[in-house]
Design an enzyme around this catalytic site. Structure first.
Site, PDB file in Angstrom:
ATOM      1  N   SER A 126      -7.558  -8.126 -17.794  1.00  0.00           N
ATOM      2  CA  SER A 126      -6.092  -7.671 -17.109  1.00  0.00           C
ATOM      3  C   SER A 126      -6.404  -7.896 -15.946  1.00  0.00           C
ATOM      4  CB  SER A 126      -5.448  -6.873 -17.829  1.00  0.00           C
ATOM      5  OG  SER A 126      -4.563  -6.972 -17.490  1.00  0.00           O
ATOM      6  N   ASP A 176       0.697 -12.052 -26.390  1.00  0.00           N
ATOM      7  CA  ASP A 176       0.274 -11.064 -24.912  1.00  0.00           C
ATOM      8  C   ASP A 176       1.566 -11.647 -24.452  1.00  0.00           C
ATOM      9  OD1 ASP A 176      -0.622 -10.033 -23.012  1.00  0.00           O
ATOM     10  OD2 ASP A 176      -2.408 -11.065 -22.801  1.00  0.00           O
ATOM     11  N   HIS A 207      -1.740  -7.716 -24.894  1.00  0.00           N
ATOM     12  CA  HIS A 207      -2.902  -7.488 -24.462  1.00  0.00           C
ATOM     13  C   HIS A 207      -3.380  -6.621 -24.427  1.00  0.00           C
ATOM     14  CE1 HIS A 207      -2.531  -8.085 -20.358  1.00  0.00           C
ATOM     15  NE2 HIS A 207      -2.746  -7.040 -19.662  1.00  0.00           N
TER      16      HIS A 207
HETATM   17  C1  MLT Z   1      -2.170  -8.444 -13.107  1.00  0.00           C
HETATM   18  O1  MLT Z   1      -1.060  -8.009 -12.152  1.00  0.00           O
HETATM   19  O2  MLT Z   1      -3.318  -8.227 -12.735  1.00  0.00           O
HETATM   20  C2  MLT Z   1      -1.789  -8.835 -14.363  1.00  0.00           C
HETATM   21  O3  MLT Z   1      -0.543  -8.336 -14.387  1.00  0.00           O
HETATM   22  C3  MLT Z   1      -2.121  -7.927 -15.371  1.00  0.00           C
HETATM   23  C4  MLT Z   1      -2.122  -5.831 -15.590  1.00  0.00           C
HETATM   24  O4  MLT Z   1      -2.617  -5.805 -14.680  1.00  0.00           O
HETATM   25  O5  MLT Z   1      -0.996  -6.173 -15.826  1.00  0.00           O
END
Ligand code: MLT
Length: 231
Positions: A126, A176, A207
């Protein structure tokens, strides 16, 4: 000046490589005399340097691990690797700054812990996968390859780097709610344009990570490290 372990600029864990018996190493695809891999573990929003260590052990239990904690605190409490303005909307100036800061940290850590910078594989989830992708695009000399779980396009550099020697495994969720199919696909296409050997594996999930994709990442790594072009 070479930084000592205590001067390093991120809170982090370092786990040295495990000297596992040679017959077991052979089973894992490693060859006698090869240099150990170091995983650069990059956690998701709200995580810390401990989160991905069990996952790294599932992928390759002999690899060394460098696992920093993101320095940006969202709402004063939630660790991340760079600032965002909203969900999926990134503060690009901060992203560039943080990418360089993290790349410098890995460089300094390679001297302090004496691991080979030529064999660093990012494993990001992520937010961590997003900064790993940013590092591939802005500071490609730091990573030999990357495993990106639930990544999106972090930024598009004015000049694309030549990533023909990099191997990248992307794993994305078909359901996701944070990273759309188009977004994951856009990153896949961008990385392809750099010449990287990139594969995108789709999961029947959202996710969250699944054991199935961790197994796939492990298989991908085995295949990749057994190619002579790697170590
Ligand atoms: C981010 O902010 O890098 C992406 O949206 C993934 C997350 O951290 O939620």
């Amino acid at each position: 000046m070479v930084k000592t372990k205590t001067d390093l600029s991120f809170i982090h864990r370092f786990v040295p490589p495990k000297d596992i018996p040679s017959d077991e190493r052979a089973k894992q695809g490693a060859t006698e005399g090869k240099t150990f891999t170091t995983f650069l573990l990059l956690h998701g929003t709200g995580g810390n340097e401990e989160d991905l260590i069990p996952l790294a052990h599932e992928i390759d239990k002999s690899a060394a691990i460098l696992s920093p904690r993101g320095k940006v605190l969202e709402n004063g409490i939630t660790p991340r690797f760079f600032r965002r303005l909203a969900e999926g909307v990134f503060d690009l100036e901060d992203l560039k700054f943080r990418t360089n800061e993290l790349a410098d940290f890995v460089n300094d850590a390679s001297k302090a812990y004496e691991f080979d910078l030529q064999h660093v594989i990012a494993v990001g989830y992520s937010n961590g996968a997003n900064i790993a992708a940013s590092m591939l695009l802005l500071r490609p000399e730091i990573l030999s390859s990357a495993i990106l779980f639930r990544a999106m396009v972090p930024l598009v550099p004015e000049i694309l780097p030549d990533l023909t020697r990099k191997h990248i495994f992307m794993s994305s969720g078909l359901m996701d709610p944070i990273v759309s199919l188009d977004e994951a696909d856009r990153l896949f296409v961008l990385l392809k344009e750099t010449g990287a050997k990139v594969s995108l594996s789709w999961q029947e999930s959202g996710h969250e990570l699944t054991m199935e994709e961790v197994r796939k990442a492990r298989e991908w790594l085995l295949q990749y490290t057994s190619q002579s072009s790697f170590l």
